[in-house]
Design an enzyme around this catalytic site. Structure first.
Site, mmCIF file in Angstrom:
data_model
loop_
_atom_site.group_PDB
_atom_site.id
_atom_site.type_symbol
_atom_site.label_atom_id
_atom_site.label_comp_id
_atom_site.label_asym_id
_atom_site.label_seq_id
_atom_site.Cartn_x
_atom_site.Cartn_y
_atom_site.Cartn_z
ATOM 1 N N ASP A 29 0.826 -1.209 0.000
ATOM 2 C CA ASP A 29 0.000 0.000 0.000
ATOM 3 C C ASP A 29 0.866 1.269 0.000
ATOM 4 O O ASP A 29 2.048 1.220 0.323
ATOM 5 C CB ASP A 29 -0.872 -0.055 1.264
ATOM 6 C CG ASP A 29 -2.150 0.767 1.129
ATOM 7 O OD1 ASP A 29 -2.295 1.479 0.135
ATOM 8 O OD2 ASP A 29 -2.990 0.678 2.045
ATOM 9 N N ASP A 76 -11.001 3.842 -1.008
ATOM 10 C CA ASP A 76 -11.617 2.898 -0.067
ATOM 11 C C ASP A 76 -13.132 3.068 -0.007
ATOM 12 O O ASP A 76 -13.638 4.194 -0.007
ATOM 13 C CB ASP A 76 -11.113 3.150 1.366
ATOM 14 C CG ASP A 76 -9.629 2.949 1.517
ATOM 15 O OD1 ASP A 76 -8.920 2.851 0.496
ATOM 16 O OD2 ASP A 76 -9.163 2.886 2.665
HETATM 17 C C1 9PG Z 1 -4.506 1.257 6.019
HETATM 18 C C2 9PG Z 1 -5.437 1.601 4.882
HETATM 19 C C3 9PG Z 1 -6.112 0.355 4.261
HETATM 20 C C4 9PG Z 1 -6.878 0.752 3.009
HETATM 21 C C5 9PG Z 1 -5.949 1.473 2.042
HETATM 22 C C6 9PG Z 1 -5.349 2.702 2.729
HETATM 23 O O1 9PG Z 1 -6.954 9.629 2.054
HETATM 24 N N1 9PG Z 1 -6.915 9.019 3.115
HETATM 25 O O2 9PG Z 1 -7.112 9.617 4.193
HETATM 26 C C7 9PG Z 1 -6.712 7.611 3.123
HETATM 27 C C8 9PG Z 1 -6.790 6.919 4.311
HETATM 28 C C9 9PG Z 1 -6.630 5.561 4.304
HETATM 29 C C10 9PG Z 1 -6.402 4.907 3.107
HETATM 30 C C11 9PG Z 1 -6.340 5.604 1.938
HETATM 31 C C12 9PG Z 1 -6.487 6.960 1.931
HETATM 32 O O3 9PG Z 1 -6.409 3.545 3.124
HETATM 33 O O4 9PG Z 1 -6.589 1.843 0.869
HETATM 34 O O5 9PG Z 1 -7.414 -0.397 2.370
HETATM 35 O O6 9PG Z 1 -5.153 -0.636 3.947
HETATM 36 O O7 9PG Z 1 -4.646 2.284 3.898
HETATM 37 O O8 9PG Z 1 -3.918 2.383 6.577
#
Ligand code: 9PG
Length: 492
Positions: free
Chosen positions: A291, A351
């Site tokens: 990720d 997500d």
């Molecule tokens: C773990 C998560 C999960 C998730 C991923 C990723 O923009 N944002 O604030 C944001 C927060 C979390 C995020 C993506 C963007 O999630 O997609 O499935 O693994 O990390 O921290």
């Protein structure tokens, strides 16, 4: 820099775009609209391509790898790079007076780029994107059904949460292949082999326990990110991407502050990545969700200045593949086309969340990459053709009765998304929160389907690809043609 001038009325056209990485917006919009650009710096870093962000001008649309312009008759123009291994292809469509200018900028070594005038945009998008997949030796193994800890426990996940849900899933005979431990088990970004204070065990002991229950074990890593509080950061500052002043470049704003990212042109960083992937494989994980991968292609000063952003990213990704061997790799937050041939599956949108929309971040702050059910549908549906690049992952179904603000019709829209996209199936519901209705919905959304195709790109209910042969999505906030807002309506 190739450039084409199309003598056509821009006010009659729609544009199909795909953003840089998993979470960046993909859309189907009138060409004269304005492409959103996030107002906050960390959102540009995390949602746009900081090296080629949207311009913010009306009638100017930027897209990665592929772009299409659609005429009212369903014909139009499609541009697509045929290779992205070491090169990012940036497209820009610019509406003028009675004409449209299309430019294609290559960042990296020269690659073949195709541009076609076509009577059938849908078919041409599918064919040209499939050619890229062939050229890059795409991997598309059978899709898996995955339970992830993220959307129920978030960072507070414990060893016991994993085992409890796996036990309940076994008792309920739920057809999951993989139980995947997400963010929260690790001491710090970078210190992956040490447990967090709350995890109550060690990630290395999870696979054996899951195997006993009949499941494969999956693990989440953000392998390129390094917390300033980590031991890795202190021990190996030379592994880190630098700013112009020669300090570690700090970006993003998850985990309560910014983080550094590995310089994947540094041989030491590459060896460290190979070791990390081999270590977790040795622990018994054969499914890896990697990720926040955009970190490795962030603009900055690299150990080897001759290596471009795309190539640097690819080197880091290949190091992980070498260490993980033939295990299943899911990319996330990842530059899309440059991952083809290395990853088995890819997240193709933001997500899913247990609520529909977050208008303040999406509209006021211009960040369409924000995790929300609406944004997940909007972007993933607009990337329907990418099933030839990897197994697409449109993210999870949320079928639980508690801690869920999605209305039943909104849950059906998410189920429609999974059905239309095909690819991976994922869920994250705590088993104890599933009532009879939720279980039935969950079981339905774990049924693997073949990818569907749009039936038209000349119509859209909400700025995305919404009209498929199997059904229609209304992503707007009002009824359209007798179809309620936030719904999926199967074709009868
Ligand atoms: C773990 C998560 C999960 C998730 C991923 C990723 O923009 N944002 O604030 C944001 C927060 C979390 C995020 C993506 C963007 O999630 O997609 O499935 O693994 O990390 O921290």
């Amino acid at each position: 820099m190739p450039e084409w001038t199309l003598m056509t009325d821009p006010t009659t056209l729609r544009v199909l775009t795909s953003g840089y990485q998993s979470w960046s917006e993909a859309e189907l919009r009138p060409l004269t609209d304005t492409q959103a650009r996030a107002t906050m710096h960390w959102m540009v870093e995390q949602g746009n391509d900081p090296g080629y962000p949207p311009s913010g001008e009306a009638g100017v649309w930027r897209s990665h790898t592929l772009i299409a312009l659609i005429r009212p008759d369903g014909g139009g123009w499609v541009g697509c790079a045929q290779d992205a291994t070491h090169t990012f292809t940036h497209w820009e469509a610019r509406a003028g007076q009675g004409q449209v200018t299309l430019t294609c900028t290559l960042e990296g070594p020269d690659v073949p780029v195709v541009f076609e005038d076509t009577a059938d945009v849908i078919g041409t998008v599918e064919r040209l994107s499939a050619d890229l997949a062939t050229h890059m030796h795409a991997r598309t193994p059978a899709p898996l059904r995955v339970w992830s800890s993220w959307y129920s426990y978030y960072r507070a996940v414990t060893f016991e949460n994993m085992l409890h849900n796996a036990r309940r899933a076994r008792d309920l005979k739920l057809p999951f292949d993989v139980f995947q431990l997400d963010d929260g088990f690790q001491a710090e970004l970078g210190d992956w082999t040490e447990p967090s204070g709350w995890f109550g065990g060690h990630a290395k002991d999870v696979p054996a326990a899951l195997k006993e229950l009949g499941f494969r074990a999956g693990l989440w890593l953000a392998p390129f990110l390094v917390s300033p509080n980590s031991k890795l950061y202190a021990a190996h500052p030379e592994f880190l991407l630098q700013d112009d002043a020669g300090s570690p470049l700090l970006l993003g704003n998850n985990w309560g502050g910014p983080y550094a990212t590995l310089d994947t042109t540094h041989p030491g960083a590459l060896a460290w990545l190979r070791d990390l992937a081999a270590t977790v494989r040795g622990w018994g994980y054969d499914y890896l969700k990697i990720d926040f991968l955009y970190g490795a292609s962030h603009p900055g000063q690299r150990h080897d200045p001759a290596v471009g952003r795309a190539q640097a990213y690819r080197m880091g990704l290949e190091a992980i593949r070498e260490g993980f061997g033939d295990g299943f790799i899911l990319g996330c937050g990842a530059p899309l086309a440059t991952s083809v041939g290395v990853v088995d599956a890819m997240r193709i949108g933001p997500d899913v969340t247990p609520f529909w929309d977050d208008e303040s971040r999406r509209v006021l702050l211009g960040d369409g990459s924000t995790p929300t059910a609406r944004n997940a549908l909007h972007t993933s549906l607009s990337r329907w053709y990418q099933h030839t690049w990897y197994q697409p992952d449109p993210d999870v179904m949320l079928a639980r009765a508690e801690l869920n603000l999605l209305w039943p019709h909104e849950r059906e829209a998410v189920a429609g998304l999974l059905d239309v996209i095909g690819g991976l199936r994922a869920s994250s519901d705590p088993m104890d929160m599933l009532n009879e209705e939720g279980l039935a919905l969950l079981l339905r959304s774990l049924e693997i389907s073949t990818p569907d195709r749009p039936r038209t790109l000349t119509e859209s209910y909400g700025g995305a690809v919404t009209h498929f042969t199997r059904g229609t999505f209304n992503l707007t906030d009002s009824p359209v043609d007798c179809q309620r807002a936030h719904t999926y309506q199967p074709v009868k």
